[in-house]
Design an enzyme around this catalytic site. Structure first.
Site, PDB file in Angstrom:
ATOM      1  N   ASP A  49       0.516  -1.717  -0.081  1.00 38.31           N
ATOM      2  CA  ASP A  49       0.029   0.227   0.275  1.00 38.31           C
ATOM      3  C   ASP A  49       0.568   1.585   0.003  1.00 38.31           C
ATOM      4  O   ASP A  49       0.803   2.231   0.073  1.00 38.31           O
ATOM      5  CB  ASP A  49      -1.050   0.099   1.569  1.00 38.31           C
ATOM      6  CG  ASP A  49       0.041   0.024   2.265  1.00 38.31           C
ATOM      7  OD1 ASP A  49       0.940  -0.322   2.745  1.00 38.31           O
ATOM      8  OD2 ASP A  49      -1.237   0.081   2.911  1.00 38.31           O
ATOM      9  N   SER A  50       2.018   1.172  -0.178  1.00 33.81           N
ATOM     10  CA  SER A  50       3.386   2.444  -0.334  1.00 33.81           C
ATOM     11  C   SER A  50       2.565   3.049  -1.622  1.00 33.81           C
ATOM     12  O   SER A  50       3.515   4.057  -1.722  1.00 33.81           O
ATOM     13  CB  SER A  50       4.428   1.538   0.077  1.00 33.81           C
ATOM     14  OG  SER A  50       4.570   0.785  -0.888  1.00 33.81           O
ATOM     15  N   ASP A  88      -1.077  -6.093  -0.451  1.00 36.73           N
ATOM     16  CA  ASP A  88      -1.115  -5.660   1.043  1.00 36.73           C
ATOM     17  C   ASP A  88      -2.984  -5.024   1.055  1.00 36.73           C
ATOM     18  O   ASP A  88      -3.543  -4.656  -0.054  1.00 36.73           O
ATOM     19  CB  ASP A  88      -0.943  -3.905   0.718  1.00 36.73           C
ATOM     20  CG  ASP A  88       0.782  -3.617   1.789  1.00 36.73           C
ATOM     21  OD1 ASP A  88       0.400  -4.957   2.176  1.00 36.73           O
ATOM     22  OD2 ASP A  88       1.170  -3.144   2.481  1.00 36.73           O
ATOM     23  N   LYS A 118      -1.328  -8.973   2.330  1.00 34.64           N
ATOM     24  CA  LYS A 118      -0.609  -8.981   3.810  1.00 34.64           C
ATOM     25  C   LYS A 118      -1.606  -7.991   4.227  1.00 34.64           C
ATOM     26  O   LYS A 118      -2.383  -6.971   3.760  1.00 34.64           O
ATOM     27  CB  LYS A 118       0.591  -8.161   3.413  1.00 34.64           C
ATOM     28  CG  LYS A 118       1.043  -8.144   4.824  1.00 34.64           C
ATOM     29  CD  LYS A 118       2.433  -6.841   4.243  1.00 34.64           C
ATOM     30  CE  LYS A 118       3.566  -5.400   3.568  1.00 34.64           C
ATOM     31  NZ  LYS A 118       2.512  -4.371   4.573  1.00 34.64           N
ATOM     32  N   GLU A 120      -1.178  -5.541   8.533  1.00 33.32           N
ATOM     33  CA  GLU A 120      -0.590  -4.632   9.680  1.00 33.32           C
ATOM     34  C   GLU A 120      -1.160  -5.342  11.286  1.00 33.32           C
ATOM     35  O   GLU A 120      -2.422  -5.400  11.321  1.00 33.32           O
ATOM     36  CB  GLU A 120      -0.482  -3.516   9.655  1.00 33.32           C
ATOM     37  CG  GLU A 120       0.328  -3.392   8.256  1.00 33.32           C
ATOM     38  CD  GLU A 120       0.387  -1.384   8.542  1.00 33.32           C
ATOM     39  OE1 GLU A 120       0.291  -0.691   9.231  1.00 33.32           O
ATOM     40  OE2 GLU A 120       1.460  -1.110   7.168  1.00 33.32           O
ATOM     41  N   GLU A 187       9.397  -4.640  10.564  1.00 33.60           N
ATOM     42  CA  GLU A 187       9.257  -3.393   9.796  1.00 33.60           C
ATOM     43  C   GLU A 187      10.464  -1.896  11.270  1.00 33.60           C
ATOM     44  O   GLU A 187       9.270  -2.140  12.399  1.00 33.60           O
ATOM     45  CB  GLU A 187       8.368  -2.815   9.178  1.00 33.60           C
ATOM     46  CG  GLU A 187       8.690  -1.093   8.305  1.00 33.60           C
ATOM     47  CD  GLU A 187       7.991  -0.106   7.203  1.00 33.60           C
ATOM     48  OE1 GLU A 187       6.683  -0.881   7.293  1.00 33.60           O
ATOM     49  OE2 GLU A 187       7.987   0.723   7.338  1.00 33.60           O
TER      50      GLU A 187
HETATM   51  O1  KIV Z   1       3.830  -0.965   1.483  1.00 31.42           O
HETATM   52  C1  KIV Z   1       4.705  -1.633   1.769  1.00 31.42           C
HETATM   53  O2  KIV Z   1       5.013  -1.117   0.607  1.00 31.42           O
HETATM   54  C2  KIV Z   1       4.987  -2.142   2.768  1.00 31.42           C
HETATM   55  C3  KIV Z   1       6.900  -2.852   3.232  1.00 31.42           C
HETATM   56  C4  KIV Z   1       7.344  -1.710   2.332  1.00 31.42           C
HETATM   57  C5  KIV Z   1       6.705  -4.223   3.825  1.00 31.42           C
HETATM   58  O3  KIV Z   1       4.162  -2.720   3.354  1.00 31.42           O
END
Ligand code: KIV
Length: 281
Positions: A49-50, A88, A118, A120, A187
């Site tokens: 989600d970055s 994510d 993924k 959190e 992280e």
């Molecule tokens: O959203 C993301 O890119 C991440 C990582 C860099 C682990 O969660």
């Protein structure tokens, strides 16, 4: 099952089996061409989600939506054939209840074709992870600095600085792995905490700003390629994309202004075999 493909994608079981073994190579990917480049060299591609910050210019990952994750997840699946693709779950798509998480996780898997999600995983997430895994949704956890909690933390900075915070992160990691996560991103924590987590939990740890003691590493691809002016301490720049792009654009702009681009090689000509006959013109 009769369908066969010549290249087999890495599975969540392959990643889980790498605990304590050959380090797991992971990067983020958000589009098809980049996924195609990374695919040959990475075990796992994370549609993180970055993407909200790196591609869409958002100030944090809080504003990322399911639709954004689905769009980018599909693109990464189209560009890759070998790596495990993990998408994510965006903020607000899984925290309310295991049922909400299941609905959105299955949407991500069905609509992108990715193999895992993924999320959190504070301690609150253990029930949700168990619920998803029991129902066929592989989950990667994420502990330590959880970027979706930025509005609680107030700033993106390393976590586990006090004894209480350290104990909390350790117990979140254990709860995440015990609930059935096939891997856990760790992280923004100091090396000794990353080591303790890695030694204690059965799932492989994937570090980002968490030292080399983890079972694998992940970085945001655009950070390690040097696309931005500023990168956090834990990022190593393997290329200088920002400078390379700037040089290329400066040269292009100057050539356009001088009319030296396009050159003859880039111009279509109507003489030769493709020239239309007078009668066709
Ligand atoms: O959203 C993301 O890119 C991440 C990582 C860099 C682990 O969660």
């Amino acid at each position: 099952m009769s369908s066969q493909t010549s290249i087999r994608r890495t599975t969540t079981a392959d990643i889980a089996s790498r605990k304590g073994g050959e380090p797991i190579v992971c990067l983020t990917a958000y589009d098809a061409p980049m996924a195609a480049i990374l695919d040959q060299h990475c075990d796992l591609l994370l549609v993180g989600d970055s993407v909200g910050m790196v591609v869409h210019g958002l100030p944090s990952t809080v504003g990322v939506t399911m639709e954004m994750m689905i769009l980018h997840g599909r693109a990464v699946m189209r560009g890759s054939t070998r790596a495990l693709v993990v998408v994510d779950m965006p903020f607000g798509s899984y925290e309310a209840s295991p049922g909400q998480a299941f609905e959105n996780a299955t949407r991500l898997l069905k609509e992108t074709g990715a193999q895992a999600v993924k999320l959190e995983s504070g301690r609150y997430a253990a029930d949700t992870i168990a619920f998803l895994v029991e129902r066929g949704v592989p989950v990667m956890g994420h502990v330590g600095l959880r970027p979706q909690a930025i509005n609680v933390y107030g700033a993106f900075k390393a976590r586990g600085r006090t004894t209480a915070e350290r104990a909390e992160i350790l117990s979140e990691a254990e709860a995440t792995a015990n609930a059935g996560a096939f891997a856990v991103v760790v992280e923004g924590v100091a090396e000794d905490l990353a080591r303790e987590i890695t030694e204690r939990i059965s799932a492989p740890t994937i570090g980002i700003g968490a030292s080399p003691v983890c079972d694998g590493q992940i970085l945001v691809t655009q950070d390690m390629l040097g696309l931005f002016d500023w990168t956090p301490k834990f990022v190593k720049r393997y290329a200088g994309l920002r400078a390379a792009i700037t040089d290329a654009v400066v040269q292009y702009a100057s050539e356009v202004r001088r009319r030296s681009f396009p050159e003859a090689a880039q111009v279509y000509r109507l003489d030769g075999p493709s020239r239309p006959k007078k009668s066709e013109a």
